[in-house]
Scaffold this motif. Structure first.
Motif, PDB file in Angstrom:
ATOM      1  N   GLY A  97      92.508 -67.518 -34.621  1.00 32.26           N
ATOM      2  CA  GLY A  97      91.369 -68.028 -33.870  1.00 32.26           C
ATOM      3  C   GLY A  97      90.348 -68.670 -34.797  1.00 32.26           C
ATOM      4  N   ASP A  98      89.078 -68.223 -34.726  1.00 31.97           N
ATOM      5  CA  ASP A  98      88.004 -68.810 -35.531  1.00 31.97           C
ATOM      6  C   ASP A  98      87.850 -68.149 -36.894  1.00 31.97           C
ATOM      7  N   ILE A  99      88.643 -67.162 -37.188  1.00 31.79           N
ATOM      8  CA  ILE A  99      88.514 -66.443 -38.467  1.00 31.79           C
ATOM      9  C   ILE A  99      88.992 -67.328 -39.613  1.00 31.79           C
ATOM     10  N   GLU A 100      88.226 -67.323 -40.708  1.00 30.01           N
ATOM     11  CA  GLU A 100      88.602 -68.114 -41.877  1.00 30.01           C
ATOM     12  C   GLU A 100      89.749 -67.420 -42.617  1.00 30.01           C
ATOM     13  N   VAL A 101      90.780 -68.198 -42.911  1.00 31.24           N
ATOM     14  CA  VAL A 101      91.977 -67.663 -43.559  1.00 31.24           C
ATOM     15  C   VAL A 101      92.289 -68.492 -44.803  1.00 31.24           C
ATOM     16  N   GLU A 102      92.609 -67.816 -45.892  1.00 33.04           N
ATOM     17  CA  GLU A 102      93.085 -68.500 -47.095  1.00 33.04           C
ATOM     18  C   GLU A 102      94.432 -67.916 -47.490  1.00 33.04           C
TER      19      GLU A 102
END
Length: 239
Positions: A97-102
């Protein structure tokens, strides 16, 4: 804002863990992973909150990791090898969703196994998993046929398990239709970690008893050969 890191820990030994992966794991307050993977990095996660699940718990692990980030906590979810190759990166991105992922890359078991055998992956190659939990066996067979007929070097993952023993024999049968029986094959068990063992055989002499779930099977192409105990697939240089 908290962030979720999808970290590849390499084949398992800490000496094959990249600096970036190690630093990300150390800075995160929460580490999420399959129980076996957690054990592999236990020396660098002391004092952290650990969330682990068993086999087939991938979706649950991802959701638990995302929940920690939603609670404002920097979190990493770990995969062996590279998280974008049979790992958790794709599933996380589907759910994030809107969660920042690296995504933090890691050393794939295929490359680690190749380094132990010599240079079997020096030209075009592909990886094929024989696990039919998420991919129908009919599809896997088609991919084996396509790869073998195109003369790819083939790295086989998940070749065998307690409930899946004949698939590796079938895979070799398919490849043998297109390749000479003398083509070199490398069998590497526990590549890059404790319990490491390896064998160099041919398509006609594969030791199926040696192979288990932790074995990477590297099958050469029509140009692959063995020199001084090392498997080499020529890149094509004019020597």
């Amino acid at each position: 804002m908290a962030k979720l890191y999808v970290v590849g820990i390499g084949p398992g030994g800490l000496d094959n863990l990249t600096y970036k992966a190690a630093n990300v794991i150390k800075k995160c307050e929460v580490v999420v992973g399959y129980k076996f993977y957690i054990e592999l990095v236990k020396d660098i996660i002391v004092g952290k909150k650990i969330i682990s699940t068993g086999m087939k718990g991938e979706i649950e692990r991802c959701k638990l990791a995302l929940q920690e980030v939603e609670n404002g906590i920097d979190t990493c979810i770990i995969s062996t090898g590279d998280p974008g190759l049979y790992g958790m990166a794709g599933l996380i991105l589907e759910l994030a969703g809107d969660i920042e992922v690296e995504v933090i890359p890691g050393v794939s078991a295929a490359f680690c196994a190749a380094s132990e055998l010599g240079a079997p992956i020096m030209h075009d190659f592909c990886t094929i998993s024989l696990s039919d939990l998420l991919t129908p066996w009919e599809v896997i067979e088609k991919r084996l046929e396509a790869a073998a007929s195109a003369d790819f070097v083939i790295a086989i993952y998940n070749p065998k398990s307690r409930g899946r023993k004949i698939q590796i024999k079938r895979a070799i049968e398919i490849i043998r239709k297109y390749q000479n029986g003398e083509v070199p094959v490398g069998l590497v068990k526990n590549a890059g970690r404790e319990g490491n063992d390896r064998k160099m055989v041919t398509l006609d002499t594969v030791d199926f008893e040696f192979i288990d779930m932790m074995t990477v099977v590297l099958i050469g192409n029509s140009k692959t050969y063995i020199k001084d105990g090392k498997i080499i697939t020529p890149r094509g240089y004019n020597l």
